[in-house]
Design an enzyme around this catalytic site. Structure first.
Site, PDB file in Angstrom:
ATOM      1  CE1 TYR A   1      51.208 -70.286 -59.317  1.00  0.00           C
ATOM      2  CE2 TYR A   1      52.974 -69.697 -60.830  1.00  0.00           C
ATOM      3  CZ  TYR A   1      52.506 -69.863 -59.546  1.00  0.00           C
ATOM      4  OH  TYR A   1      53.347 -69.617 -58.510  1.00  0.00           O
ATOM      5  CD1 TRP A   2      51.041 -66.616 -60.433  1.00  0.00           C
ATOM      6  CD2 TRP A   2      49.528 -65.029 -60.049  1.00  0.00           C
ATOM      7  NE1 TRP A   2      50.949 -66.439 -59.066  1.00  0.00           N
ATOM      8  CE2 TRP A   2      50.016 -65.474 -58.814  1.00  0.00           C
ATOM      9  CE3 TRP A   2      48.541 -64.022 -60.070  1.00  0.00           C
ATOM     10  CZ2 TRP A   2      49.583 -64.969 -57.596  1.00  0.00           C
ATOM     11  CZ3 TRP A   2      48.101 -63.515 -58.855  1.00  0.00           C
ATOM     12  CH2 TRP A   2      48.626 -63.995 -57.635  1.00  0.00           C
TER      13      TRP A   2
ATOM     14  NE  ARG B   1      53.271 -74.772 -60.241  1.00  0.00           N
ATOM     15  CZ  ARG B   1      53.583 -73.864 -59.306  1.00  0.00           C
ATOM     16  NH1 ARG B   1      52.641 -73.258 -58.607  1.00  0.00           N
ATOM     17  NH2 ARG B   1      54.854 -73.569 -59.068  1.00  0.00           N
TER      18      ARG B   1
ATOM     19  CD  GLU C   1      48.420 -72.025 -55.857  1.00  0.00           C
ATOM     20  OE1 GLU C   1      48.275 -73.213 -56.232  1.00  0.00           O
ATOM     21  OE2 GLU C   1      49.528 -71.458 -55.853  1.00  0.00           O
TER      22      GLU C   1
ATOM     23  CE1 TYR D   1      57.912 -74.361 -54.016  1.00  0.00           C
ATOM     24  CE2 TYR D   1      60.074 -73.591 -53.284  1.00  0.00           C
ATOM     25  CZ  TYR D   1      58.904 -73.387 -53.996  1.00  0.00           C
ATOM     26  OH  TYR D   1      58.717 -72.220 -54.696  1.00  0.00           O
TER      27      TYR D   1
ATOM     28  CG  ASP E   1      55.661 -67.030 -59.116  1.00  0.00           C
ATOM     29  OD1 ASP E   1      55.413 -66.004 -58.463  1.00  0.00           O
ATOM     30  OD2 ASP E   1      55.814 -68.138 -58.594  1.00  0.00           O
TER      31      ASP E   1
ATOM     32  CD  GLN F   1      56.400 -63.823 -51.972  1.00  0.00           C
ATOM     33  OE1 GLN F   1      56.107 -63.945 -50.781  1.00  0.00           O
ATOM     34  NE2 GLN F   1      55.933 -64.637 -52.894  1.00  0.00           N
TER      35      GLN F   1
ATOM     36  CD1 TRP G   1      56.534 -67.898 -51.092  1.00  0.00           C
ATOM     37  CD2 TRP G   1      56.388 -69.870 -50.074  1.00  0.00           C
ATOM     38  NE1 TRP G   1      57.086 -68.841 -51.922  1.00  0.00           N
ATOM     39  CE2 TRP G   1      57.017 -70.053 -51.329  1.00  0.00           C
ATOM     40  CE3 TRP G   1      56.218 -70.986 -49.241  1.00  0.00           C
ATOM     41  CZ2 TRP G   1      57.447 -71.299 -51.771  1.00  0.00           C
ATOM     42  CZ3 TRP G   1      56.638 -72.219 -49.690  1.00  0.00           C
ATOM     43  CH2 TRP G   1      57.252 -72.356 -50.937  1.00  0.00           C
TER      44      TRP G   1
ATOM     45  N   GLY H   1      55.400 -61.993 -56.753  1.00  0.00           N
ATOM     46  CA  GLY H   1      54.337 -62.879 -56.268  1.00  0.00           C
ATOM     47  C   GLY H   1      53.472 -63.394 -57.405  1.00  0.00           C
TER      48      GLY H   1
HETATM   49  C1  2M8 Z   1      53.829 -68.977 -55.840  1.00  0.00           C
HETATM   50  O1  2M8 Z   1      55.217 -68.831 -55.986  1.00  0.00           O
HETATM   51  C2  2M8 Z   1      56.145 -69.874 -55.647  1.00  0.00           C
HETATM   52  C3  2M8 Z   1      57.548 -69.272 -55.766  1.00  0.00           C
HETATM   53  O2  2M8 Z   1      57.689 -68.274 -54.799  1.00  0.00           O
HETATM   54  C4  2M8 Z   1      56.042 -71.095 -56.522  1.00  0.00           C
HETATM   55  O3  2M8 Z   1      55.318 -71.111 -57.527  1.00  0.00           O
HETATM   56  O4  2M8 Z   1      56.710 -72.092 -56.187  1.00  0.00           O
HETATM   57  C5  2M8 Z   1      53.195 -67.584 -56.074  1.00  0.00           C
HETATM   58  O5  2M8 Z   1      51.807 -67.696 -56.290  1.00  0.00           O
HETATM   59  C6  2M8 Z   1      53.512 -66.652 -54.916  1.00  0.00           C
HETATM   60  O6  2M8 Z   1      52.806 -65.455 -55.027  1.00  0.00           O
HETATM   61  C7  2M8 Z   1      53.191 -67.308 -53.571  1.00  0.00           C
HETATM   62  O7  2M8 Z   1      53.663 -66.497 -52.537  1.00  0.00           O
HETATM   63  C8  2M8 Z   1      53.803 -68.710 -53.440  1.00  0.00           C
HETATM   64  C9  2M8 Z   1      53.291 -69.463 -52.211  1.00  0.00           C
HETATM   65  O8  2M8 Z   1      51.887 -69.419 -52.163  1.00  0.00           O
HETATM   66  O9  2M8 Z   1      53.478 -69.502 -54.589  1.00  0.00           O
END
Ligand code: 2M8
Length: 440
Positions: A365-366, A207, A409, A90, A174, A116, A42, A172
């Site tokens: 998440y976020w 999630r 995370e 994935y 999401d 990103q 990433w 970043g």
């Molecule tokens: C998360 O994003 C990815 C998609 O890009 C996902 O959820 O599958 C985010 O936290 C992003 O900021 C981060 O770069 C990525 C990998 O850690 O995961």
């Protein structure tokens, strides 16, 4: 296995544990964000990883960036994911992106079709400051300049000094509450067909929901059907946002690029031009005087997105808050009903979404948990504006979280419980940076 849950681990032990996480996540070319949930490379993860590695393994840091640059498109874009052909598990796969439809896609390497935040430039500057890292700045400068030119040329639809993102993945962050209202406007006649893989590794409550994921997939499918022609995507997509976080990081990255250009004797006018225009535009368009916060601008709805998240405070990190820093810090960051601990709801700093938000959720998440990268941005911002005691407290909380719960995370601000994936690379890498580089 790493010895975790050692609230008293010494800085040396913590650095060792962090290095072990990074070593375990390392493939022959790059470092995965985590062992299973994120098996590819990433963009901004690798930049955070390189920032931390620059202190302890300079060659590793340079190789991380070199590997990222392999995925650069011919128009300069550095994609958000570079796929490892060997990894699986994935969603979305490279077949879903089909980047070969784009005239500018690179040959012989599989990537996503979006980007990103450009932390890569900030990481290269860090490498350049390390003994033995100067020559690398020369090596990386051309590709970095091409990446910045792509942002300013292809993502500034109104030529006003503000770049737009066309997918929440580009921010970043999401699942940020900032996208909820925009997503509510996107009506899908039909659910896209796909099978998510994330919930085999992480509990569903940590999630994004299926409704959110449907819109992620809808937007990526749309960009693909438009062959990643940026002009058309910006014109057609229902999601076009001038995001405070991305614009702040780009501004900080432009500043690093300028420093590099000066060191290398390269022309500086173009970069100075970007900095001047963006500085004015961010304040003129994204600052909300009534709330005392910066907000994203939704170019489809033609309005500010009035959601109070840490994204709103990113101008502190970028040095864009000379006139507003006191309001951002006093009214928000250290306000007990928003981001500061109140002894009841929030124990650790800093939740990613204000506790006063109707969308605050300490586990999702976020939408409320603490992230090490966001704390890192806030620490650097507080230091920049002289709030040393506040910076020290956030730094201490960040390190206590990883000491107590491991390099997760994200973390619950009430209990420090780790969520998402364990052994998360940027949590480890940025802990190294916080332990070694006090920056002040
Ligand atoms: C998360 O994003 C990815 C998609 O890009 C996902 O959820 O599958 C985010 O936290 C992003 O900021 C981060 O770069 C990525 C990998 O850690 O995961």
């Amino acid at each position: 296995m790493h010895a975790m849950n050692q609230p008293t681990a010494s800085p040396e032990t913590l650095i060792e544990q962090a290095r072990q996480v990074l070593a375990d996540n390392r493939t022959s070319l790059f470092t995965k964000p985590s062992p299973r949930l994120y098996p590819h490379q990433w963009n901004w993860d690798s930049a955070f990883i390189a920032l931390g590695l620059a202190h302890v393994d300079l060659t590793g840091a340079m190789n991380e960036i070199r590997s990222l640059l392999r995925g650069q498109w011919r128009n300069g874009m550095i994609p958000h994911i570079i796929y490892s052909p060997k990894a699986s598990g994935y969603f979305p796969s490279p077949q879903r992106w089909q980047i070969s439809r784009a005239a500018d896609a690179p040959q012989g390497i599989l990537t996503s079709g979006i980007t990103q935040p450009p932390m890569i430039t900030i990481a290269v500057r860090q490498i350049g400051k390390s003994a033995g890292g100067q020559a690398f700045v020369r090596e990386a400068y051309g590709p970095l300049l091409a990446y910045h030119r792509w942002f300013h040329r292809e993502r500034d639809p109104r030529g006003e000094g503000l770049v737009a993102i066309v997918h929440p993945w580009e921010s970043g962050q999401d699942n940020s509450p900032r996208w909820i209202e925009i997503f509510n406007r996107i009506r899908l006649d039909q659910r896209p067909e796909y099978r998510r893989q994330d919930r085999q590794w992480v509990a569903a409550g940590e999630r994004p929901t299926d409704d959110v994921y449907d819109r992620f997939v809808f937007l990526m499918d749309l960009a693909r059907t438009l062959d990643y022609d940026q002009r058309v995507v910006l014109a057609e997509s229902p999601f076009v946002v001038q995001d405070v976080l991305v614009n702040s990081i780009l501004y900080a990255a432009d500043g690093c690029l300028l420093e590099m250009a000066q060191q290398l004797g390269e022309p500086v006018e173009e970069i100075q031009g970007w900095l001047n225009t963006s500085r004015r535009a961010i304040r003129a368009k994204l600052w909300d005087e009534a709330d005392g916060l910066y907000y994203d601008y939704d170019l489809r709805g033609e309005q500010l997105v009035r959601e109070n998240t840490l994204g709103s405070l990113m101008p502190l990190y970028a040095g864009l808050a000379d006139l507003e820093h006191a309001r951002l810090v006093r009214e928000h960051l250290t306000n007990r009903s928003e981001y500061a601990p109140d002894g009841i709801v929030s124990y650790f700093q800093i939740p990613t979404t204000s506790k006063s938000s109707r969308y605050f959720n300490p586990r999702a998440y976020w939408r409320g948990p603490i992230w090490v990268n966001m704390n890192w941005f806030m620490i650097r911002g507080l230091e920049r504006y002289g709030y040393h005691e506040e910076a020290r407290q956030v730094r201490q909380d960040t390190l206590s979280l990883v000491r107590k719960s491991g390099f997760h995370e994200y973390f619950d601000p009430r209990t420090a419980q780790g969520y998402g994936t364990p052994a998360f690379s940027w949590s480890a890498a940025l802990a190294i940076d916080l332990l070694i580089d006090s920056h002040a």
